[in-house]
Design a protein around this motif. Structure first.
Motif, short mmCIF file in Angstrom:
data_model
loop_
_atom_site.label_atom_id
_atom_site.label_comp_id
_atom_site.label_asym_id
_atom_site.label_seq_id
_atom_site.Cartn_x
_atom_site.Cartn_y
_atom_site.Cartn_z
N GLY A 1 0.20 3.47 7.43
CA GLY A 1 -1.19 3.03 7.49
C GLY A 1 -1.50 1.88 6.55
O GLY A 1 -2.28 0.98 6.88
N LEU A 2 -0.90 1.88 5.36
CA LEU A 2 -1.15 0.79 4.41
C LEU A 2 -0.57 -0.52 4.93
O LEU A 2 -1.19 -1.58 4.76
CB LEU A 2 -0.57 1.13 3.04
N ALA A 3 0.57 -0.47 5.59
CA ALA A 3 1.16 -1.68 6.17
C ALA A 3 0.27 -2.20 7.30
O ALA A 3 0.08 -3.42 7.43
CB ALA A 3 2.56 -1.39 6.69
N GLN A 4 -0.29 -1.31 8.10
CA GLN A 4 -1.20 -1.72 9.17
C GLN A 4 -2.39 -2.48 8.61
O GLN A 4 -2.76 -3.54 9.10
CB GLN A 4 -1.72 -0.51 9.94
N LEU A 5 -3.01 -1.91 7.57
CA LEU A 5 -4.19 -2.54 6.98
C LEU A 5 -3.85 -3.86 6.33
O LEU A 5 -4.62 -4.82 6.41
CB LEU A 5 -4.84 -1.59 5.97
N ALA A 6 -2.69 -3.95 5.68
CA ALA A 6 -2.28 -5.20 5.04
C ALA A 6 -2.08 -6.30 6.08
O ALA A 6 -2.55 -7.43 5.91
CB ALA A 6 -1.00 -4.99 4.24
N VAL A 7 -1.40 -5.98 7.17
CA VAL A 7 -1.17 -6.97 8.23
C VAL A 7 -2.50 -7.34 8.90
O VAL A 7 -2.75 -8.51 9.19
CB VAL A 7 -0.14 -6.46 9.25
#
Length: 148
Positions: A76-82
């Motif tokens: 989820g953190l990677a999704q938000l960062a991208v």
């Protein structure tokens, strides 16, 4: 227009999220290499804007599939960062440029996250000059009248 707008989308995404994440266009394979981007044409339209000018609009859906954790859930953190990197890239400049030089204006940008990954909808527009395919007729011709 489609290929040029697709290449403008890919160039903007690659600039915002550098790396070797693969792009899948219009179809997903059975085995995805993660993380990955998926681009799909959603809608397009064209309308006459003048005597020889056409306004074209094309909407692309961008999905980002992040790396999965050990239990198979997306990061989820990677999704938000991208998502944040892409938002900044598409909203920083109101225009994106295709490798062939075509300029597209970013008309709309919306998005969200789901169970599989993050998705965005980006609407681009451009103006094109219509070509008739025939050589232009001379605007004026010299006329010779007998007796004048």
């Amino acid at each position: 227009m489609y290929r040029s707008s697709l290449e403008a989308m890919q160039a903007t995404i690659r600039q915002a999220v550098p790396g070797n994440d693969p792009f899948y266009v219009e179809a997903l394979p059975g085995e995805l290499t993660l993380p990955a981007f998926y681009l799909r044409h959603m809608a397009s339209s064209a309308e006459t804007a003048g005597v020889s000018t056409v306004d074209c609009h094309i909407q692309w859906q961008v999905m980002y599939f992040p790396q999965l954790s050990g239990d198979g859930t997306p990061d989820g953190l990677a999704q938000l960062a991208v998502a944040d990197q892409l938002r900044q890239a598409f909203m920083r400049e109101p225009v994106v440029k295709a490798p062939d030089g075509t300029l597209f204006q970013v008309e709309a940008f919306t998005g969200g996250t789901g169970e599989a990954g993050m998705f965005l909808a980006v609407t681009l527009s451009a103006q094109f000059i219509q070509s008739s395919g025939e050589p232009e007729a001379p605007l004026m011709r010299e006329l010779h009248w007998k007796g004048l």
